[in-house]
Scaffold this motif. Structure first.
Motif, mmCIF file in Angstrom:
data_model
loop_
_atom_site.group_PDB
_atom_site.id
_atom_site.type_symbol
_atom_site.label_atom_id
_atom_site.label_comp_id
_atom_site.label_asym_id
_atom_site.label_seq_id
_atom_site.Cartn_x
_atom_site.Cartn_y
_atom_site.Cartn_z
ATOM 1 N N LEU A 5 -12.567 36.465 -6.090
ATOM 2 C CA LEU A 5 -12.613 37.161 -4.804
ATOM 3 C C LEU A 5 -13.984 37.022 -4.160
ATOM 4 C CD1 LEU A 5 -10.793 40.493 -5.696
ATOM 5 C CD2 LEU A 5 -9.820 38.320 -4.977
ATOM 6 N N PHE A 6 -15.005 36.779 -4.989
ATOM 7 C CA PHE A 6 -16.362 36.739 -4.456
ATOM 8 C C PHE A 6 -16.801 35.310 -4.140
ATOM 9 C CE2 PHE A 6 -20.930 36.306 -5.100
ATOM 10 C CZ PHE A 6 -21.411 37.259 -4.220
ATOM 11 N N TYR A 7 -16.559 34.391 -5.074
ATOM 12 C CA TYR A 7 -17.086 33.027 -4.909
ATOM 13 C C TYR A 7 -16.202 32.142 -4.038
ATOM 14 C CZ TYR A 7 -20.521 33.871 -8.569
ATOM 15 O OH TYR A 7 -21.562 34.346 -9.308
ATOM 16 N N GLN A 8 -14.998 32.587 -3.693
ATOM 17 C CA GLN A 8 -14.051 31.738 -2.944
ATOM 18 C C GLN A 8 -13.857 30.410 -3.668
ATOM 19 O OE1 GLN A 8 -12.762 33.318 -0.538
ATOM 20 N NE2 GLN A 8 -14.287 34.932 -0.374
ATOM 21 N N GLN A 9 -13.627 30.489 -4.946
ATOM 22 C CA GLN A 9 -13.563 29.302 -5.779
ATOM 23 C C GLN A 9 -12.558 29.590 -6.876
ATOM 24 O OE1 GLN A 9 -17.483 28.570 -7.238
ATOM 25 N NE2 GLN A 9 -17.022 26.556 -8.047
ATOM 26 N N ALA A 10 -11.934 28.529 -7.418
ATOM 27 C CA ALA A 10 -10.975 28.783 -8.491
ATOM 28 C C ALA A 10 -11.707 29.322 -9.717
ATOM 29 C CB ALA A 10 -10.234 27.503 -8.851
ATOM 30 N N VAL A 11 -11.114 30.331 -10.374
ATOM 31 C CA VAL A 11 -11.770 30.923 -11.534
ATOM 32 C C VAL A 11 -11.942 29.890 -12.639
ATOM 33 C CG1 VAL A 11 -11.583 32.694 -13.304
ATOM 34 C CG2 VAL A 11 -10.883 33.198 -10.992
ATOM 35 N N SER A 12 -10.962 28.986 -12.760
ATOM 36 C CA SER A 12 -11.075 27.993 -13.838
ATOM 37 C C SER A 12 -12.301 27.097 -13.638
ATOM 38 C CB SER A 12 -9.799 27.161 -13.927
ATOM 39 O OG SER A 12 -9.340 26.845 -12.644
ATOM 40 N N ASP A 13 -12.662 26.815 -12.369
ATOM 41 C CA ASP A 13 -13.879 26.030 -12.121
ATOM 42 C C ASP A 13 -15.112 26.791 -12.576
ATOM 43 O OD1 ASP A 13 -12.313 24.128 -11.050
ATOM 44 O OD2 ASP A 13 -12.805 24.546 -8.949
ATOM 45 N N LEU A 14 -15.128 28.098 -12.239
ATOM 46 C CA LEU A 14 -16.260 28.928 -12.653
ATOM 47 C C LEU A 14 -16.395 28.936 -14.170
ATOM 48 C CD1 LEU A 14 -15.974 32.108 -10.431
ATOM 49 C CD2 LEU A 14 -17.867 30.501 -10.494
ATOM 50 N N LEU A 15 -15.237 29.094 -14.846
ATOM 51 C CA LEU A 15 -15.265 29.121 -16.310
ATOM 52 C C LEU A 15 -15.794 27.797 -16.847
ATOM 53 C CD1 LEU A 15 -11.874 30.828 -17.202
ATOM 54 C CD2 LEU A 15 -14.138 31.835 -17.147
ATOM 55 N N ALA A 16 -15.352 26.711 -16.234
ATOM 56 C CA ALA A 16 -15.779 25.399 -16.704
ATOM 57 C C ALA A 16 -17.287 25.232 -16.549
ATOM 58 C CB ALA A 16 -15.035 24.307 -15.946
ATOM 59 N N GLN A 17 -17.859 25.854 -15.497
ATOM 60 C CA GLN A 17 -19.318 25.771 -15.336
ATOM 61 C C GLN A 17 -20.037 26.651 -16.349
ATOM 62 O OE1 GLN A 17 -20.166 27.166 -11.428
ATOM 63 N NE2 GLN A 17 -18.960 25.549 -10.469
ATOM 64 N N ARG A 18 -19.495 27.853 -16.561
ATOM 65 C CA ARG A 18 -20.244 28.855 -17.307
ATOM 66 C C ARG A 18 -20.039 28.771 -18.820
ATOM 67 N NH1 ARG A 18 -22.751 32.920 -14.474
ATOM 68 N NH2 ARG A 18 -22.648 32.536 -12.259
ATOM 69 N N PHE A 19 -18.827 28.426 -19.249
ATOM 70 C CA PHE A 19 -18.546 28.485 -20.678
ATOM 71 C C PHE A 19 -19.463 27.579 -21.497
ATOM 72 C CE2 PHE A 19 -16.086 27.536 -24.552
ATOM 73 C CZ PHE A 19 -16.059 28.814 -25.067
ATOM 74 N N PRO A 20 -19.698 26.318 -21.057
ATOM 75 C CA PRO A 20 -20.591 25.478 -21.863
ATOM 76 C C PRO A 20 -21.979 26.080 -22.052
ATOM 77 C CG PRO A 20 -19.463 24.171 -20.214
ATOM 78 C CD PRO A 20 -19.156 25.589 -19.907
ATOM 79 N N MET A 21 -22.462 26.819 -21.035
ATOM 80 C CA MET A 21 -23.781 27.427 -21.162
ATOM 81 C C MET A 21 -23.787 28.482 -22.267
ATOM 82 S SD MET A 21 -25.487 25.830 -18.976
ATOM 83 C CE MET A 21 -27.032 26.707 -18.861
ATOM 84 N N THR A 22 -22.735 29.310 -22.291
ATOM 85 C CA THR A 22 -22.651 30.330 -23.336
ATOM 86 C C THR A 22 -22.502 29.697 -24.708
ATOM 87 O OG1 THR A 22 -21.705 31.938 -21.829
ATOM 88 C CG2 THR A 22 -21.300 32.301 -24.149
#
Lengths: 267, 308
Positions: free
Chosen positions: B82-99
């Motif tokens: 709702l905030f990034y106007q982006q698919a959640v799966s894309d966000l996860l793909a960016q963030r998960f490798p960092m974690t």
């Protein structure tokens, strides 16, 4: 020496928590003329970004953490123990369902569940306690169930059963006293866990909210002034660490005392 | 082996479904309207209505639940942030490798600290090296990572200016978060390893190995350490999950762009789809790691292999 030290720290913590009731609303009074003062003779431990006394807020934080720890351990041990004893004693499908529920809870990182719950329930001290109880009862239930399973067929329980002693009395008089020692050790570590979790949730902004003081939100506020006023982070952090360390030391000691094998080996 | 993997998969699916549903229903009971948060105080009711319809938030909750489940199952679609106007799966793909990177680095640091500490403590049990390393590890357990983090920043980034303060842009920026996250794990591992080694050192086969004249290195290195590792591996697996939970706080402290930071920010923004997805992904990772731990355990312990 370490033992004395840890009991001393715990005593100080409890005293500070009690002393917190004597501190009036003055701890929350904003005094911008005296903001971010370093510790000095006038202001022991200095003042924070709103000119409030860090010492007074530390005492209020001690109170918060003590209340949360006491509440969490009290409720989760009662709920968990009751469920565990009942499930282990009854056996059958009740036991199978309870075991499954415990497994699902354990198959889930505890802190994450607490974060999710705290987020859903909204901030506030009662909600922190509630979230941590939901996460915390599982440990007691598992322990009480396992112990009850091994006690169930002891002779004194059989005898009580034959004499038609009511079930709640068997639980309270014949099983519970034998569980108190291991449950006490679990509860001791539970205090340390609850203190850290409360501070952690408050640090994330999901626990106790300003202006109420918690060591967690003091550290959170303090990190913004790390360069100019490191005492804002140092004081609550040290207090937190000392309390958790002391509780862990006491828990270790009690566990060693319970472990007969270790005692005879002479460690 | 195949049947074990199948069972593991089934239990991952079951728990993920339970966790996913639980989080979905919990989150939809939160007081606080995401639409109101997105549009601000001055939005007209008509605008809010339109947006609510666009996001599917006007549907009955069962319909929303079905859309959510079927989206994940059939399209791997976690919805739109709702905030990034982006698919959640894309966000996860960016963030998960960092974690994941952070967790693995922390694990490495934990092992590097824990093994020497635990081994020294066990070999010199009852003497000062034992007391010292056990005290160090107890302090390690007791330091909360949201305090250790700022202290490390104060010392290494501000005081000594050796390492970057926060973020993940500079090449060495992973060091401080990984140390922060790894310390507690190192402490637990060291204590576990000590206890386990002490247990093993009293076994008959160690006496036999000594009696037939094997060198200390061989006795402690192979006979004792390998056997002592078994319970440690189990703890390692269980703790890796805790590491993922602890990563939430550490990531917030160091502004590390991983899942945990995304989770906390999304909670504050009432960004439901992202919160759901983050919790779901971390839980699945946790369950999977626990399952795989049992595999490693079986691989390490010939007795279990034979039994199978």
């Amino acid at each position: 020496m370490l033992r004395k030290f840890s009991y001393l720290i715990i005593a100080a913590w409890v005293l500070l928590a009690l002393f917190g009731f004597a501190i009036g609303p003055s701890a929350n009074e904003v005094n911008l003329n005296a903001f971010l003062q370093a510790p000095s003779s006038q202001a022991f431990l200095g003042t924070d970004e709103l000119g409030r006394s860090v010492w007074q807020r530390l005492i209020l934080g001690a109170q918060t953490s003590f209340l949360v720890a006491a509440g969490v351990v009290f409720f989760s041990s009662i709920i968990g123990t009751a469920i565990g004893i009942y499930s282990g004693y009854t056996g059958g499908w009740v036991d199978r369902i309870v075991t499954k529920i415990i497994d699902v809870f354990l198959a889930f990182p505890g802190l994450l569940l607490a974060i999710a719950l705290a987020a859903v329930l909204g901030p506030g001290i009662e909600n922190v306690v509630l979230a941590l109880v939901v996460v915390g009862w599982v440990g007691y239930a598992r322990l009480a169930r396992a112990q009850t399973l091994s006690l169930r067929h002891r002779e004194h329980i059989m005898a009580a059963k034959v004499l038609a002693v009511p079930q709640w009395r068997i639980f309270g008089r014949h099983i519970l006293p034998l569980l108190l020692a291991p449950l006490g050790v679990e509860a001791t570590f539970g205090i340390a866990g609850a203190v850290i979790s409360e501070a952690g949730l408050s640090f994330l902004g999901l626990g106790v909210q300003p202006p109420d003081a918690s060591w967690g939100n003091m550290i959170k506020e303090g990190t913004r002034y790390l360069l100019v006023a490191p005492h804002l982070v140092l004081a609550p952090g040290l207090a937190l660490m000392l309390v958790v360390l002391a509780v862990n030391l006491i828990g270790d000691e009690w566990r060693d005392r319970l472990d007969v094998r270790q005692r005879t080996r002479g460690h | 082996m195949a049947s074990y993997l199948l069972r593991l998969l089934a239990s991952i699916l079951l728990v993920s479904w339970l966790v996913g549903s639980l989080v979905f229903f919990l989150i939809h009971m939160v007081p606080g309207d995401p639409v109101a948060v997105m549009l601000g105080d001055w939005a007209s009711p008509a605008d809010e209505q339109v947006l609510r319809r666009q996001l599917g938030l006007d549907l009955p909750i069962w319909q929303q639940y079905w859309n959510y489940l079927s989206g994940i199952l059939f399209h791997g679609d976690f919805g739109q942030s709702l905030f990034y106007q982006q698919a959640v799966s894309d966000l996860l793909a960016q963030r998960f490798p960092m974690t994941l990177q952070l967790a693995l680095m922390a694990l490495m640091i934990a092992v590097l600290i824990a093994f020497p500490l635990g081994i020294i403590a066990a070999l010199r049990s009852g003497h000062w090296p034992d007391h010292l390393s056990m005290t160090v590890s107890l302090i390690g357990v007791s330091i909360p990572n949201f305090w250790l983090g700022p202290m490390l920043i104060l010392l290494f980034s501000i005081g000594l200016a050796w390492l970057p303060v926060s973020g993940a842009d500079q090449p060495l920026s992973w060091i401080l978060p990984a140390i922060t996250l790894g310390t507690a794990l190192a402490a637990i591992l060291a204590r576990m390893l000590r206890a386990s080694l002490l247990e093993v050192l009293h076994e008959d086969y160690i006496r036999t190995a000594r009696a037939k004249g094997l060198s200390s290195k061989w006795v402690y290195g192979k006979h004792a350490l390998l056997n002592a590792l078994l319970p440690v591996v189990t703890i390692l697996g269980l703790q890796l999950g805790t590491l993922l939970g602890g990563a939430v706080i550490t990531e917030v402290v160091f502004d590390w762009p991983g899942l945990g930071q995304l989770l906390v920010e999304s909670i504050q923004r009432r960004d439901y789809p992202v919160v759901q997805a983050c919790i779901l992904v971390v839980s699945i990772a946790y369950i999977t790691i626990n399952g795989l731990t049992e595999l490693v355990y079986a691989w390490l312990d010939p007795r279990i292999r034979v039994a199978q």
